[in-house]
Scaffold this motif. Structure first.
Motif, PDB file in Angstrom:
ATOM      1  N   PHE A  41      34.997  14.659  38.356  1.00  0.00           N
ATOM      2  CA  PHE A  41      35.765  13.654  37.636  1.00  0.00           C
ATOM      3  C   PHE A  41      34.880  13.110  36.523  1.00  0.00           C
ATOM      4  O   PHE A  41      33.674  12.946  36.715  1.00  0.00           O
ATOM      5  N   TYR A  42      35.481  12.822  35.393  1.00  0.00           N
ATOM      6  CA  TYR A  42      34.730  12.377  34.228  1.00  0.00           C
ATOM      7  C   TYR A  42      35.326  11.092  33.664  1.00  0.00           C
ATOM      8  O   TYR A  42      36.541  10.942  33.605  1.00  0.00           O
ATOM      9  N   ILE A  43      34.434  10.185  33.230  1.00  0.00           N
ATOM     10  CA  ILE A  43      34.851   8.952  32.569  1.00  0.00           C
ATOM     11  C   ILE A  43      34.049   8.852  31.273  1.00  0.00           C
ATOM     12  O   ILE A  43      32.815   8.822  31.312  1.00  0.00           O
ATOM     13  N   GLU A  44      34.737   8.822  30.141  1.00  0.00           N
ATOM     14  CA  GLU A  44      34.073   8.642  28.859  1.00  0.00           C
ATOM     15  C   GLU A  44      34.056   7.155  28.531  1.00  0.00           C
ATOM     16  O   GLU A  44      35.072   6.466  28.686  1.00  0.00           O
ATOM     17  N   THR A  45      32.884   6.658  28.100  1.00  0.00           N
ATOM     18  CA  THR A  45      32.708   5.229  27.829  1.00  0.00           C
ATOM     19  C   THR A  45      32.056   5.016  26.470  1.00  0.00           C
ATOM     20  O   THR A  45      31.599   5.958  25.829  1.00  0.00           O
ATOM     21  N   ASN A  46      31.956   3.757  26.077  1.00  0.00           N
ATOM     22  CA  ASN A  46      31.214   3.400  24.873  1.00  0.00           C
ATOM     23  C   ASN A  46      29.811   2.897  25.215  1.00  0.00           C
ATOM     24  O   ASN A  46      29.124   2.341  24.358  1.00  0.00           O
ATOM     25  N   ASP A  47      29.357   3.099  26.447  1.00  0.00           N
ATOM     26  CA  ASP A  47      27.985   2.774  26.854  1.00  0.00           C
ATOM     27  C   ASP A  47      27.062   3.742  26.117  1.00  0.00           C
ATOM     28  O   ASP A  47      27.161   4.960  26.303  1.00  0.00           O
ATOM     29  N   PRO A  48      26.145   3.253  25.278  1.00  0.00           N
ATOM     30  CA  PRO A  48      25.294   4.161  24.498  1.00  0.00           C
ATOM     31  C   PRO A  48      24.372   5.021  25.361  1.00  0.00           C
ATOM     32  O   PRO A  48      23.940   6.087  24.930  1.00  0.00           O
ATOM     33  N   LEU A  49      24.095   4.602  26.594  1.00  0.00           N
ATOM     34  CA  LEU A  49      23.225   5.377  27.473  1.00  0.00           C
ATOM     35  C   LEU A  49      24.010   6.279  28.428  1.00  0.00           C
ATOM     36  O   LEU A  49      23.423   7.138  29.091  1.00  0.00           O
TER      37      LEU A  49
END
Length: 127
Positions: free
Chosen positions: A114-122
């Motif tokens: 499962f994948y979650i794309e975020t705006n967390d730069p790390l």
């Protein structure tokens, strides 16, 4: 007199710009989101063929800016992922629900991602 005013105005601008840059260099961290997930793997154990199972994870924004969960997907059409919220203010948490339906799957051991794309730069993508 006009020259005197111009010199004073330019001096004030230089002072303000210098002061702003000095504060930025004194350790002021940029505001960024930070995604922290409770666990990154789950074992459903033995599943009876034809049954659907689910599990809930928690994701928390431990950063200082809004965390966006922009896209969520799984490695197989037999499984889904969803979130109770896709925008997390600093300190907020959301439930991530993963579901697996075994009706079309062959018997035996398996693994799904499962994948979650975020705006967390790390952590642009959490797996």
């Amino acid at each position: 007199m006009k020259l005197y005013r111009l010199v004073i105005l330019l001096s004030m601008i230089v002072f303000i710009v210098s002061f702003t840059f000095a504060q930025a260099e004194e350790g002021h961290k940029p505001q960024e989101p930070k995604a922290v997930i409770s666990v990154n793997a789950w074992d459903f154990g033995e599943i009876i063929k034809g049954k659907a199972v689910s599990h809930i994870f928690n994701i928390t924004n431990q950063g200082s800016a809004i965390l966006m969960l922009s896209r969520m997907y799984s490695s197989c059409a037999c499984s889904t992922i969803s979130a109770s919220s896709k925008m997390l203010w600093p300190g907020d948490s959301a439930e991530i629900t993963i579901e697996y339906d075994s009706k079309e799957e062959p018997l035996g051991s398996f693994s799904k991602d499962f994948y979650i794309e975020t705006n967390d730069p790390l952590q642009k993508e959490i797996k």
